[in-house]
Design a protein around this motif. Structure first.
Motif, PDB file in Angstrom:
ATOM      1  N   ASP A 152       9.121  -2.960  -1.451  1.00 53.31           N
ATOM      2  CA  ASP A 152       9.481  -1.562  -1.209  1.00 53.31           C
ATOM      3  C   ASP A 152      10.728  -1.444  -0.346  1.00 53.31           C
ATOM      4  O   ASP A 152      11.515  -0.500  -0.487  1.00 53.31           O
TER       5      ASP A 152
ATOM      6  N   GLN B  56       4.135  -6.461  -0.980  1.00 52.55           N
ATOM      7  CA  GLN B  56       4.507  -5.175  -1.550  1.00 52.55           C
ATOM      8  C   GLN B  56       5.469  -4.431  -0.626  1.00 52.55           C
ATOM      9  O   GLN B  56       6.415  -3.778  -1.075  1.00 52.55           O
TER      10      GLN B  56
ATOM     11  N   ARG C  71       9.469  -1.107  -8.876  1.00 51.64           N
ATOM     12  CA  ARG C  71       8.285  -1.083  -7.996  1.00 51.64           C
ATOM     13  C   ARG C  71       6.989  -1.206  -8.792  1.00 51.64           C
ATOM     14  O   ARG C  71       6.057  -1.896  -8.389  1.00 51.64           O
TER      15      ARG C  71
ATOM     16  N   ALA D 182       4.165  -4.153  -8.412  1.00 51.94           N
ATOM     17  CA  ALA D 182       2.771  -3.833  -8.105  1.00 51.94           C
ATOM     18  C   ALA D 182       1.829  -4.432  -9.145  1.00 51.94           C
ATOM     19  O   ALA D 182       0.760  -4.975  -8.802  1.00 51.94           O
TER      20      ALA D 182
ATOM     21  N   LEU E 233       1.710  -8.257  -8.574  1.00 50.86           N
ATOM     22  CA  LEU E 233       0.932  -8.619  -7.387  1.00 50.86           C
ATOM     23  C   LEU E 233      -0.564  -8.394  -7.613  1.00 50.86           C
ATOM     24  O   LEU E 233      -1.393  -9.127  -7.063  1.00 50.86           O
TER      25      LEU E 233
END
Length: 350
Positions: free
Chosen positions: A294, A290, A267, A271, A274
């Motif tokens: 997730d 995102q 994750r 992040a 992105l």
């Protein structure tokens, strides 16, 4: 009698005469760049080199040489008792430091006194670096580059590997740079090499190739991550013939989930990747991507990124080229067999 040879030719054939290449510079110097295949047996650590340099500048060269000489002698003794303890009588090392001065001469003198036939690089690392710069920036002779081109996820890196496995000459820029060439391209546990070391890897491959045969390179931008493609190679890539790989978005998204598995399953990594796209997309779009990450919807995430970000970038970059591909490979899937068949077709035409 001690035997010590001064070496000026750093070509592959000359280097093959030696059983080991020993870089006696500090670990920091070694990490920045070193001759291919060299091992690091420093005669001064990073801290010791800094200390001796400070004494040289602030006190006197004589005291720096005396203090440094004592440290160098202790460190060489340590190498003789550890890394070099089991080397046979006929073992033949090649030794270098920054400029062929005190550090390499000290190591070479002691090792040759032990009874090993020792080579010493005249001019040290700077001789090697001069060859690299001349080969990658100064030499203007053409390179027979063929680009493996295609949108994100079309298996270009895998095809390069298959080309190499089938006897093709390949420069894998992403592999040498430890980067997959996109916002998701970095490896958290594998940092990119220093720029000089990246250039050394490229030059070492180029100088071993047969320039009467094609050299396959993936179509990249001028930078792979933060590493810059050397000028000579980049100019040749801009003018090179292209083989274009075609595969559907669904096929490519499935392939990407596997190829980027380490990134999309983290994750934090998603992040950070992105975040690099903030200048190009709305907050809502980034939030949607995102959310897909997730939720573990990695294939949907890959397809969204391709269709809304990477494919448009690819289309714009191709508009700037007036040439047409010399070969188009249509791939209905990206299995190992499909990739091997693509490589075989490329080699047959090349």
């Amino acid at each position: 009698m001690p035997y010590l040879e001064t070496v000026t030719d750093l070509g592959p054939e000359s280097l093959s005469r030696f059983d080991a290449i020993i870089d006696v510079r500090s670990p920091a110097e070694f990490a920045d760049d070193h001759m291919p295949g060299a091992i690091n047996l420093p005669v001064l650590s990073n801290a010791e080199r800094a200390r001796v340099g400070t004494i040289y500048k602030q006190e006197s060269p004589f005291r720096a040489n005396r203090v440094g000489g004592a440290i160098v002698a202790r460190n060489i003794a340590g190498h003789l008792e550890s890394a070099l303890a089991d080397m046979p009588r006929g073992w033949r090392p090649l030794i270098y430091c920054w400029r062929g001065g005190m550090r390499s001469n000290a190591m070479a003198t002691i090792l040759s006194s032990v009874g090993w036939p020792v080579g010493l690089v005249k001019g040290g690392y700077r001789t090697w670096r001069r060859d690299v710069v001349e080969g990658l920036d100064g030499d203007t002779s053409p390179l027979p580059i063929v680009l493996i081109d295609g949108p994100t996820g079309s298996g270009k890196t895998a095809i390069l590997q298959a080309l190499q496995d089938q006897g093709g000459q390949v420069i894998d820029l992403e592999g040498l740079a430890n980067h997959r060439g996109s916002a998701f391209g970095g490896f958290d546990d594998l940092p990119q090499p220093a720029q000089r070391l990246f250039e050394t890897h490229i030059w070492d491959q180029l100088r071993r190739f047969d320039l009467s045969r094609p050299i396959f390179v993936e179509a990249e931008s001028a930078r792979v991550g933060v590493r810059r493609v050397p000028r000579r190679l980049w100019h040749e890539m801009l003018a090179a013939k292209r083989v274009e790989i075609h595969a559907s978005a669904s096929v490519r998204s499935e392939f990407l989930v596997t190829a980027y598995g380490d990134a999309v399953n983290d994750r934090g990594s998603v992040a950070r990747a992105l975040a690099l796209l903030k200048p190009f997309h709305a907050k809502e779009t980034l939030a949607e991507w995102q959310a897909l990450a997730d939720a573990g919807e990695h294939r949907k995430l890959a397809e969204g990124l391709m269709l809304e970000h990477y494919d448009p970038l690819y289309a714009r970059s191709r508009k700037r080229r007036e040439d047409k591909p010399v070969q188009i490979i249509e791939l209905p899937a990206l299995s190992a067999d499909d990739i091997a068949a693509a490589a075989k077709a490329i080699l047959a035409q090349a």
